[in-house]
Every structure is written in C-alpha cells, then in structure tokens.
Design a protein around this motif. Sequence first.
Motif, PDB file in Angstrom:
ATOM      1  N   ASP A  66     -12.174   4.512 -45.886  1.00 50.59           N
ATOM      2  CA  ASP A  66     -13.112   3.783 -46.465  1.00 50.59           C
ATOM      3  C   ASP A  66     -13.837   2.619 -45.735  1.00 50.59           C
ATOM      4  N   LEU A  67     -12.840   2.134 -45.028  1.00 51.85           N
ATOM      5  CA  LEU A  67     -12.871   0.659 -44.629  1.00 51.85           C
ATOM      6  C   LEU A  67     -13.038  -0.148 -46.603  1.00 51.85           C
ATOM      7  N   ARG A  68     -14.044  -1.440 -45.702  1.00 50.03           N
ATOM      8  CA  ARG A  68     -14.266  -2.421 -46.880  1.00 50.03           C
ATOM      9  C   ARG A  68     -15.247  -1.945 -48.092  1.00 50.03           C
ATOM     10  N   ILE A  69     -16.139  -0.281 -48.461  1.00 46.12           N
ATOM     11  CA  ILE A  69     -16.724   0.263 -48.956  1.00 46.12           C
ATOM     12  C   ILE A  69     -16.117  -0.559 -50.505  1.00 46.12           C
ATOM     13  N   HIS A  70     -15.621  -0.763 -51.191  1.00 47.06           N
ATOM     14  CA  HIS A  70     -15.384  -1.129 -52.160  1.00 47.06           C
ATOM     15  C   HIS A  70     -15.418  -2.668 -52.658  1.00 47.06           C
ATOM     16  N   ASP A  71     -15.207  -3.597 -51.064  1.00 44.66           N
ATOM     17  CA  ASP A  71     -15.504  -4.840 -51.154  1.00 44.66           C
ATOM     18  C   ASP A  71     -16.778  -5.158 -51.910  1.00 44.66           C
ATOM     19  N   ALA A  77     -25.210  -3.192 -47.731  1.00 41.95           N
ATOM     20  CA  ALA A  77     -25.982  -3.312 -46.320  1.00 41.95           C
ATOM     21  C   ALA A  77     -24.805  -2.694 -45.424  1.00 41.95           C
ATOM     22  N   THR A  78     -24.043  -3.506 -45.220  1.00 39.06           N
ATOM     23  CA  THR A  78     -22.635  -4.033 -44.221  1.00 39.06           C
ATOM     24  C   THR A  78     -21.985  -3.484 -44.415  1.00 39.06           C
ATOM     25  N   ARG A  79     -21.156  -2.671 -46.246  1.00 42.02           N
ATOM     26  CA  ARG A  79     -20.216  -2.193 -46.303  1.00 42.02           C
ATOM     27  C   ARG A  79     -20.504  -1.085 -45.940  1.00 42.02           C
ATOM     28  N   LEU A  80     -21.912  -0.155 -46.120  1.00 45.10           N
ATOM     29  CA  LEU A  80     -21.819   0.866 -45.536  1.00 45.10           C
ATOM     30  C   LEU A  80     -22.595   1.353 -44.947  1.00 45.10           C
ATOM     31  N   ARG A  81     -22.973   0.599 -43.512  1.00 49.39           N
ATOM     32  CA  ARG A  81     -23.622   0.828 -42.033  1.00 49.39           C
ATOM     33  C   ARG A  81     -21.899  -0.080 -41.483  1.00 49.39           C
ATOM     34  N   GLU A  82     -20.642   0.294 -41.850  1.00 51.33           N
ATOM     35  CA  GLU A  82     -20.191   0.088 -41.154  1.00 51.33           C
ATOM     36  C   GLU A  82     -19.361   1.153 -41.657  1.00 51.33           C
ATOM     37  N   CYS A  83     -19.062   1.662 -42.277  1.00 49.28           N
ATOM     38  CA  CYS A  83     -18.642   2.945 -42.707  1.00 49.28           C
ATOM     39  C   CYS A  83     -19.113   4.127 -41.986  1.00 49.28           C
ATOM     40  N   ALA A 134     -20.947  10.512 -49.114  1.00 51.34           N
ATOM     41  CA  ALA A 134     -21.669  11.148 -50.481  1.00 51.34           C
ATOM     42  C   ALA A 134     -20.520   9.839 -51.298  1.00 51.34           C
ATOM     43  N   GLY A 135     -18.904   9.678 -51.104  1.00 49.89           N
ATOM     44  CA  GLY A 135     -18.314   8.809 -51.783  1.00 49.89           C
ATOM     45  C   GLY A 135     -18.498   7.597 -51.656  1.00 49.89           C
ATOM     46  N   TRP A 136     -19.312   7.709 -50.142  1.00 51.50           N
ATOM     47  CA  TRP A 136     -19.507   6.278 -50.378  1.00 51.50           C
ATOM     48  C   TRP A 136     -20.199   5.506 -51.431  1.00 51.50           C
ATOM     49  N   LEU A 137     -21.359   6.331 -51.034  1.00 53.94           N
ATOM     50  CA  LEU A 137     -22.613   6.357 -51.792  1.00 53.94           C
ATOM     51  C   LEU A 137     -22.662   5.990 -53.350  1.00 53.94           C
ATOM     52  N   GLY A 138     -21.680   7.235 -53.861  1.00 52.34           N
ATOM     53  CA  GLY A 138     -21.122   6.804 -55.232  1.00 52.34           C
ATOM     54  C   GLY A 138     -20.374   5.842 -55.439  1.00 52.34           C
ATOM     55  N   VAL A 139     -20.186   5.332 -55.202  1.00 49.65           N
ATOM     56  CA  VAL A 139     -19.145   3.698 -54.837  1.00 49.65           C
ATOM     57  C   VAL A 139     -20.409   2.254 -55.237  1.00 49.65           C
ATOM     58  N   ILE A 146     -27.341   0.259 -55.445  1.00 46.14           N
ATOM     59  CA  ILE A 146     -28.560   1.543 -54.760  1.00 46.14           C
ATOM     60  C   ILE A 146     -28.493   2.340 -56.221  1.00 46.14           C
ATOM     61  N   PRO A 147     -29.772   2.786 -56.818  1.00 44.65           N
ATOM     62  CA  PRO A 147     -29.649   4.062 -56.943  1.00 44.65           C
ATOM     63  C   PRO A 147     -28.781   5.128 -57.466  1.00 44.65           C
ATOM     64  N   GLY A 148     -28.544   5.741 -58.598  1.00 40.50           N
ATOM     65  CA  GLY A 148     -27.280   6.957 -58.528  1.00 40.50           C
ATOM     66  C   GLY A 148     -27.756   8.434 -58.528  1.00 40.50           C
ATOM     67  N   ASP A 149     -29.121   8.295 -58.380  1.00 40.72           N
ATOM     68  CA  ASP A 149     -29.900  10.045 -58.526  1.00 40.72           C
ATOM     69  C   ASP A 149     -29.585   9.657 -57.081  1.00 40.72           C
ATOM     70  N   GLY A 150     -29.970  11.169 -56.757  1.00 42.09           N
ATOM     71  CA  GLY A 150     -30.004  11.891 -55.451  1.00 42.09           C
ATOM     72  C   GLY A 150     -28.967  11.766 -54.245  1.00 42.09           C
ATOM     73  N   LEU A 151     -27.606  11.318 -54.622  1.00 41.75           N
ATOM     74  CA  LEU A 151     -26.606  10.766 -53.767  1.00 41.75           C
ATOM     75  C   LEU A 151     -26.626  11.799 -52.773  1.00 41.75           C
ATOM     76  N   ARG A 152     -26.190  13.173 -52.646  1.00 42.60           N
ATOM     77  CA  ARG A 152     -26.068  14.378 -51.873  1.00 42.60           C
ATOM     78  C   ARG A 152     -26.856  14.241 -51.235  1.00 42.60           C
ATOM     79  N   GLN A 153     -28.602  13.835 -51.193  1.00 42.86           N
ATOM     80  CA  GLN A 153     -29.178  14.437 -50.712  1.00 42.86           C
ATOM     81  C   GLN A 153     -29.289  12.738 -49.426  1.00 42.86           C
ATOM     82  N   ARG A 154     -29.451  11.795 -50.060  1.00 44.23           N
ATOM     83  CA  ARG A 154     -29.291  10.616 -48.586  1.00 44.23           C
ATOM     84  C   ARG A 154     -28.137  10.672 -48.086  1.00 44.23           C
ATOM     85  N   ALA A 155     -27.254  11.407 -48.603  1.00 43.82           N
ATOM     86  CA  ALA A 155     -25.985  11.663 -47.845  1.00 43.82           C
ATOM     87  C   ALA A 155     -26.350  12.464 -46.729  1.00 43.82           C
TER      88      ALA A 155
END
Length: 201
Positions: A66-71, A77-83, A134-139, A146-155
């Motif tokens: 998960d790297l820094r996704i919780h930080d 955006a930086t955290r998600l890019r790293e992941c 999807a887990g990173w997006l959920g965090v 980010i909006p909480g809808d459509g996380l699986r589709q975004r993943a």
Amino acid sequence: MGASRRQQIVDAARAILAEDPESTLAVRAVAERAGIGASTLRHYFPTQQALHEAIFATALDDLPPDLRIHDTSVPAATRLRECLVQLLPPPQPMSRAAADRMLTVLSTTFGSGSTAEARNTWGAYTVRTLDAIAGWLGVLADQGAIPGDGLRQRARFLLTVVEGLALSRIVPVARPSGDEEQGVLDDALSVVFRDAPSAGE
C-alpha cells in the motif's frame, strides 16, 4: 516433497534475479543456489521456459504494498500515482534478459500454445491487482479525496492504463519517454479525481 523442491528451485531463481536482473538463469547456477544437482532441476523444469513461467507465476502471487496511500500528509494524487507505478516493470532501459522473461510469460499466457493454467494464473493476478487498486481508491474515498461511487469501474480503468504502459515498456518501438508516460498517468489520474473535493487534490 515434490512441491517443496519445486518451490525451492523457484525461490533460488528469484534470489538470483534479485541480485542480478540480467542473469540468464543458467541451470548450473540455479541448481547450485538451490543446493541440488542439475539433473534434479531438469526433472522439475525440463526447459528454461518452464522455469521462467514458474518464476512469473510465483511473482504474480505477490500482492502490491500500500506504500503511502494512508498518509494524508502527502497529496492524494501523489500517493495513488506511487501505488500505480509499482505495478509497472522496471524503468527503461530494461535489460534484454528481463524483457525476454516478460515476453515469455506473455507468450505462454496469450500465445497459440497457451495453457488453461497460465491463463488462470494471469486472471487471478488481474483480479488481485484490481482489488488492490480498488482498495487504494477506497482509502482515498474514505478520506474525502475522491467521490465514493464507481470505485471498481475507476480501478478497472486505471488497471487498463497501467497494463498498456507496462507493455510499452518492454516493446522497444513502443517505449514512451518518461514525460509521455508521466502525461498518460496524469491524464488517467485526472479522470479519477474529477469532481473530487479541492482539499483532496
């Protein structure tokens, strides 16, 4: 015993690659690292391709961290890019040996001689990776970034982008420059963060 010996050989090969990514995984070297004879290795892996396939199958079982996704001190955006970047093959220039190993597993999985086992392994990897994204997006959604809808589709969208970049990294004629690759990731992230609260940018 057979299963443990087989894993012993794969672990030895992976250890060699960790030390020298350009290793050709010579039978004698892998056998010596595994503490067995070359004939024993050939019993479990009659060809180098079979060994390469097993190495990749084992590697695909590894879950991305998960790297820094919780930080929250780091921009979302930086955290998600790293992941996402960690899902890509090593940066160019990729060695010929490493590229050949990647092409071997792709050929085994999708080529004319592909097996159901290889396709199932790849499919399982895809599902696990999709779950991770999807887990990173959920965090980020829980943090209001980010909006909480459509996380699986975004993943799935992000996974499609990453898979495309991964293939382009191992095919020389399609290899993007660092700026081009960064631009593609930025465009993909802009879609994910569309309509996100400004505090999450």
